[in-house]
Enzyme design. Structure first.
Site, PDB file in Angstrom:
ATOM      1  N   HIS A  37       3.069   2.568   7.645  1.00  0.00           N
ATOM      2  CA  HIS A  37       1.688   2.089   7.771  1.00  0.00           C
ATOM      3  C   HIS A  37       1.507   1.292   9.056  1.00  0.00           C
ATOM      4  O   HIS A  37       0.767   0.300   9.103  1.00  0.00           O
ATOM      5  CB  HIS A  37       1.301   1.233   6.555  1.00  0.00           C
ATOM      6  CG  HIS A  37      -0.132   1.409   6.128  1.00  0.00           C
ATOM      7  ND1 HIS A  37      -0.512   2.256   5.121  1.00  0.00           N
ATOM      8  CD2 HIS A  37      -1.280   0.855   6.595  1.00  0.00           C
ATOM      9  CE1 HIS A  37      -1.820   2.200   4.963  1.00  0.00           C
ATOM     10  NE2 HIS A  37      -2.315   1.364   5.865  1.00  0.00           N
ATOM     11  N   SER A  71     -10.844   8.250   7.200  1.00  0.00           N
ATOM     12  CA  SER A  71     -10.328   7.263   6.257  1.00  0.00           C
ATOM     13  C   SER A  71     -11.242   7.103   5.051  1.00  0.00           C
ATOM     14  O   SER A  71     -12.469   7.251   5.150  1.00  0.00           O
ATOM     15  CB  SER A  71     -10.182   5.915   6.974  1.00  0.00           C
ATOM     16  OG  SER A  71      -9.923   4.871   6.052  1.00  0.00           O
ATOM     17  N   ARG A 100      -1.097  -9.907   6.203  1.00  0.00           N
ATOM     18  CA  ARG A 100      -1.452  -9.738   7.609  1.00  0.00           C
ATOM     19  C   ARG A 100      -2.015 -11.059   8.135  1.00  0.00           C
ATOM     20  O   ARG A 100      -3.218 -11.308   8.083  1.00  0.00           O
ATOM     21  CB  ARG A 100      -2.447  -8.584   7.758  1.00  0.00           C
ATOM     22  CG  ARG A 100      -1.867  -7.272   7.205  1.00  0.00           C
ATOM     23  CD  ARG A 100      -2.879  -6.155   7.176  1.00  0.00           C
ATOM     24  NE  ARG A 100      -2.352  -4.997   6.460  1.00  0.00           N
ATOM     25  CZ  ARG A 100      -3.053  -3.902   6.170  1.00  0.00           C
ATOM     26  NH1 ARG A 100      -4.332  -3.831   6.534  1.00  0.00           N
ATOM     27  NH2 ARG A 100      -2.499  -2.898   5.515  1.00  0.00           N
TER      28      ARG A 100
END
Length: 381
Positions: free
Chosen positions: A275, A106, A164
């Site tokens: 995602h 990542s 989130r």
């Protein structure tokens, strides 16, 4: 806890990790409808059982972007992996390499490119976002190329952050977050000893290499938030396509028209992905989106998929829906958090065994044999 199935690792990880880390990896956006549907929609795909076909010789190998893979699987990029196990990116990369599949690092990893690449015996993949700081992007690409990275995975479904809410409740963000995280670490001594004390530096390795100073968790949230780019368009990827000489994969495709645009752009592959349900809640699950995308571009571009894949059966289901290979995300993070490199290797062993059962009982001798004929026709459901 006895780990006898791939799905057992989630409960084991929840027990071991401080809540802010468990809910960071386990949670999704808004009310998490898409997060749940990623799993439930895929699990409801009915496989077509066929028998008495002499399935004594199975071959799970495949080729992707010129690389030979022992399984049609790669480990997906996951931010902050080094917070889930000591130098977690290195451990996961070693496990992937030992099983003959790619590891994808990542952008916001704890371990930088230069730490992970020399630790493994096969080239790795690298994931990058389109960010406002184009200097960082160029620096990351140059460093990835110098480290021998073969495949660039370009994530395009984060022009703005998803909401989130679990992160605010868990202590990942929100009021008094640093104090809450310290308390959680103190009450999870195994994690505190393994990662908290001996897993340092707790840094964003690739970002630190660019800005020239250490960057921690607070910087992660602030830096990413300041660098999301809602102005992103296909033209912003053109200089990257010209710069990057290896395969380039566009991650975050859910619509057939976007898949066609990726073909016209000259991408080598796409990842059908929402995602992991962490961006826009209410969009299609990857399983629901896959058939139309496969109808649109199958054969013109390599199709990968993530989001909701937890088991070997899920891998076979996604291949039958039209994928050429899959990316595992949460599944391997749960295993890494539980038992490090050995946990990821064991997870991949379990997934392979589950795939073998599914292939024998759907009469699929090779990965290429898995397709629409491996599924129960809709008329029979």
């Amino acid at each position: 806890m006895i780990i006898s199935a791939a799905t057992d690792y989630r409960a084991a990880a929840q027990s071991r990790l401080p809540p802010f880390l468990f809910h960071y990896i386990d949670g999704g956006a808004y009310a998490e409808h898409t997060l749940r549907h990623n799993v439930s929609d895929l699990s409801e795909i009915a496989l077509r059982q066929r028998v008495l076909k002499d399935m004594s010789a199975l071959d799970l190998r495949t080729e992707l972007f010129g690389e030979k893979l022992s399984l049609p699987i790669a480990l997906a990029p996951v931010g902050l992996t080094g917070m889930f196990a000591r130098r977690g990116e290195v451990q996961a990369a070693r496990a992937a390499t030992s099983r003959g599949i790619p590891f994808t690092l990542s952008t916001v990893s704890v371990c930088p490119i230069e730490e992970v690449a020399p630790a493994i015996s096969r080239p790795m993949w690298f994931q990058l976002y389109v960010l406002k700081d184009r200097g960082f992007m160029r620096n990351a690409l140059e460093r990835a190329q110098a480290a021998g990275v073969t495949t660039l995975v370009f994530t395009v479904d984060m022009p703005t952050p998803g909401a989130r809410y679990r992160d605010a409740h868990s202590g990942m963000s929100g009021p008094n977050a640093p104090l809450r995280r310290m308390w959680q670490a103190a009450t999870h001594p195994r994690w505190a000893w393994d990662v908290g004390l001996h897993g340092k530096p707790h840094d964003l390795g690739n970002v630190s290499a660019y800005v020239g100073k250490p960057t921690g968790l607070e910087d992660y949230i602030g830096w990413l938030g300041a660098n999301f780019d809602p102005a992103i368009s296909w033209k912003d990827l053109e200089w990257i396509r010209e710069f990057w000489k290896g395969p380039m994969v566009i991650k975050g495709i859910l619509d057939p028209d976007d898949a066609r645009d990726a073909v016209r752009f000259g991408a080598d592959g796409i990842v059908v992905s929402n995602h992991g349900g962490r961006q826009l809640d209410g969009v299609l699950s990857s399983a629901r989106a896959m058939p139309a995308i496969a109808d649109a571009v199958k054969g013109d571009i390599k199709i990968l998929a993530d989001s909701g894949i937890r088991t070997g059966l899920d891998v076979v289901r996604m291949l039958a829906l039209g994928a050429d290979a899959v990316l595992l995300g949460r599944a391997w993070i749960y295993a890494l958090a539980t038992a490090g490199e050995a946990g990821v290797a064991h997870l991949l062993d379990l997934i392979e065994k589950e795939m073998r059962v599914a292939m024998v009982l759907t009469s699929s001798r090779t990965i290429a044999d898995i397709g629409p004929q491996s599924l129960v026709p809709r008329a029979q459901l």
